[in-house]
Design an enzyme around this catalytic site. Structure first.
Site, mmCIF file in Angstrom:
data_model
loop_
_atom_site.group_PDB
_atom_site.id
_atom_site.type_symbol
_atom_site.label_atom_id
_atom_site.label_comp_id
_atom_site.label_asym_id
_atom_site.label_seq_id
_atom_site.Cartn_x
_atom_site.Cartn_y
_atom_site.Cartn_z
ATOM 1 N N ASP A 1 -51.382 49.905 -33.329
ATOM 2 C CA ASP A 1 -52.398 49.136 -32.618
ATOM 3 C C ASP A 1 -53.092 48.159 -33.558
ATOM 4 O O ASP A 1 -53.320 48.458 -34.733
ATOM 5 C CB ASP A 1 -53.426 50.107 -32.031
ATOM 6 C CG ASP A 1 -54.520 49.412 -31.254
ATOM 7 O OD1 ASP A 1 -54.196 48.776 -30.239
ATOM 8 O OD2 ASP A 1 -55.685 49.498 -31.668
ATOM 9 N N GLU B 1 -48.264 45.812 -32.503
ATOM 10 C CA GLU B 1 -49.066 44.958 -31.642
ATOM 11 C C GLU B 1 -49.728 43.942 -32.565
ATOM 12 O O GLU B 1 -50.760 44.220 -33.183
ATOM 13 C CB GLU B 1 -50.126 45.748 -30.879
ATOM 14 C CG GLU B 1 -50.898 44.853 -29.911
ATOM 15 C CD GLU B 1 -52.336 45.297 -29.675
ATOM 16 O OE1 GLU B 1 -52.938 44.840 -28.692
ATOM 17 O OE2 GLU B 1 -52.873 46.068 -30.483
#
Length: 643
Positions: free
Chosen positions: A318, A371
């Site tokens: 993330d 990401e």
């Protein structure tokens, strides 16, 4: 755990070796969870638990728990030489015991901390660690033998992104447990044809509303849904049904809760001391100090832990962009340049490269996924070539451009045609995942269906068009739960997906469309074998902005292995729309997003049509297609004709 041998050093038991201490201090240890934390062992015939914690700035450390009435005087820990690690063997303590560390800092404060290496924790809001044994008998050997093929860049990878606490719930609103989820989720994924599931972070987190992204337990699955073995059962069950499991993992920041990693021993042990580096500007959480060797060992060990102990098939990292840039979300004067005067976080870059090298060295059959929301070069290229070493990267540009385009009234789309076509200028630069993720259906953004323009019929048609365009485009697929049934409301982590909508035909139609798209994606090699690279995609028509139509070919690796995709992004039926094709003969209509079974109007090409010897788009033959409104067509050539 593993083959670790209990040694007696200076008259006391330990699992640590000189090599452990060396690798820990070097920042290259990938199995710290085997020597730090709480480990049930037997010493000289006495069963108990060996506790070990890194707290170099502590003046004194005790282990406290329900076994000693939380009394810091009962079980004082001893320093392990000059390593900064404290140890203590407590006879009679076994799995299930609650504990924390009581630390007296050299700076004065006394702290009560959960174990950074705990395998299990109390159910939040309680925060004690739990002594646990991770023994489990796995039944997924058949999956592990083939998962290298299933996770390969040339394989069909269609990911269903899911939040454990709000996918389904009981009638009284209770979470499903890991074991309750297993058969329901596996059956649903099989029915819809997804190849993988991605769980929003399962690591222990105090605040449920953080969706798991504010972590305190980097080695413990959240106890909200069961024990570590219960989560193993869920992964094992999915594997036995042929479904891969990807875990969100968050090395970019961590929770500030008092029992967590922040100021662990009274010093800034895991985080940067300077708030210009140590506080994440978007979430107010702590950011890891990647310059510190021991912190890198901690994070490397956490990543490898989920692959080793829980058989995860991939890790999705993330907020990678916030790790790469020192000035991420910071104004001038709010960040510190690196030693070269630049904005890149050199330590974070080195850590990410090392992480990916270790993951692929030890588990070459898994994938790491970034990401990363900027144009940082070579995110999914090998470190040997100067890349970051990830296997895949989320294509945030495709997501933003496509959703921006789809939100436009079709009458205006001709002015934004480049939003559909621009991606192919960079699509081969990385190995991409096309994400329609949870981030796009929260915080007032509305659901995917809610973003679509027009009346109700057009909204559903536009959603099917969006999904068809994603599955047709080069790249792996990701869809967040609820999108596959056309949820009306945006995601709410306190409520289950709106399953009652499936009582209505338009929602069932979307679900059936997704199932058929997954089936087509898996069974047609042209749609997946060259998802990554520039040889699997060829424009046929990229410039018809006035009609808002695109047409392209997806090529497989064998001669006539090709699929023609045509998208009509207006509600106007276009008859006799000529599209050039590379082969003569019959072209079979594989899927039509306007079929009545999906809720469409039933316009199409009666299952297929013959190519005519009329040159078009640089090809010697062409098809006079009927383009249904707001729909995607998939066609492929029939068997080659005999001369």
């Amino acid at each position: 755990m593993g083959d670790r041998e209990v040694r007696i050093v200076d008259g006391e038991p330990t699992l640590l070796t000189e090599q452990d201490l060396w690798l820990f201090a070097e920042g290259t240890h990938t199995r710290l969870y085997e020597v730090l934390g709480a480990h049930p062992i037997t010493v000289e015939g006495k069963a108990g638990t060996l506790f070990a914690v890194w707290a170099p700035d502590a003046e004194a450390v005790s282990v406290v728990g329900d076994f000693n009435r939380w009394d810091p005087e009962r079980h004082r820990m001893r320093p392990h030489r000059q390593s900064g690690i404290w140890e203590c063997f407590v006879p009679g303590v076994g799995p299930g015991a609650l504990y924390k560390y009581h630390l007296t800092s050299r700076h004065g404060p006394r702290l009560l901390k959960a174990d950074p290496f705990a395998f299990h924790s109390e159910v939040p809001p309680r925060s004690a660690s739990v002594v646990w044994d991770l023994a489990y008998r796995w039944g997924d050997s058949a999956w592990l033998q083939v998962r290298g093929e299933r996770n390969a860049l040339g394989a069909p990878i269609s990911i269903y992104e899911l939040h454990l606490g709000s996918w389904q719930r009981t009638e009284d609103g209770r979470y499903l447990t890991y074991r309750e989820l297993a058969p329901r989720l596996a059956a649903y994924l099989e029915e819809l044809g997804f190849t993988h599931v991605e769980f929003l972070p399962v690591m222990e987190h105090p605040f449920y509303g953080s969706w798991g992204y504010q972590i305190t337990g980097y080695f413990a699955p959240t106890s909200r849904y069961g024990t570590p073995q219960d989560f193993m059962y869920l992964v094992d069950y999915l594997h036995q049904k042929g479904i891969g499991v990807i875990l969100d993992w968050v090395p970019s920041h961590f929770a500030t809760d008092g029992h967590g990693l922040g100021q662990f021993d009274g010093s800034h042990l895991y985080e940067h001391a300077d708030p210009r580096r140590g506080i994440h500007p978007d979430w107010g959480s702590f950011t890891f100090n990647y310059n510190r060797h021991e912190v890198r060992s901690f994070l490397l060990s956490s990543a490898l832990f989920w692959l080793e102990q829980y058989h995860a098939d991939g890790l999705r990292l993330d907020a990678v962009a916030s790790m790469l840039y020192l000035d991420y979300s910071r104004a001038t004067g709010e960040w510190i340049p690196n030693e070269q005067g630049g904005r890149e976080d050199l330590a974070a870059i080195a850590f990410l490269r090392k992480l990916n090298e270790e993951v692929y060295r030890q588990f070459p059959d898994v994938q790491t996924i970034a990401e990363e929301s900027t144009a940082w070069p070579m995110v999914s290229r090998p470190t040997s070539l100067g890349g970051l070493g990830f296997g895949l990267k989320w294509d945030m540009g495709w997501m933003h451009d496509t959703l921006h385009y789809m939100a436009k009234d079709p009458i205006h789309r001709k002015h934004h045609h480049d939003k559909l076509t621009f991606r192919m200028l960079y699509a081969a630069h990385e190995n991409f995942v096309l994400p329609l993720s949870h981030d796009e259906v929260v915080h007032g953004k509305g659901s995917l269906l809610g973003k679509m323009p027009g009346d109700e019929w057009q909204k559903f048609a536009n959603l099917r068009l969006l999904l068809g365009y994603m599955y047709a485009s080069a790249g792996k697929k990701l869809l967040f739960m609820g999108g596959e049934i056309g949820s009306w409301r945006e995601w709410d982590h306190e409520r289950a997906v709106e399953w009652a909508l499936l009582d209505h035909a338009p929602h069932r139609g979307v679900q059936r469309w997704v199932a058929d798209l997954n089936r087509l994606y898996r069974t047609e090699p042209a749609l997946h074998t060259r998802d990554c690279g520039d040889l699997g995609f060829q424009w046929v028509e990229a410039n018809d902005a006035s009609s808002s139509v695109v047409a392209f070919l997806r090529w497989g690796r064998e001669g006539r292995d090709v699929v023609l995709v045509v998208g009509n992004f207006t509600p106007v039926v276009r008859s006799g729309y000529r599209v050039g094709v590379p082969y003569p003969g019959r072209w079979v209509e594989l899927l039509n997003g306007d079929a009545t079974s999906y809720g469409g109007s039933g316009q199409g090409n009666l299952g297929g049509l013959d190519a005519e010897p009329i040159p078009s788009h640089g090809f010697p033959h062409s098809l006079p297609l009927t383009l249904p409104p707001l729909a995607t067509l998939f066609l492929k050539p029939g068997p080659a004709q005999s001369p």
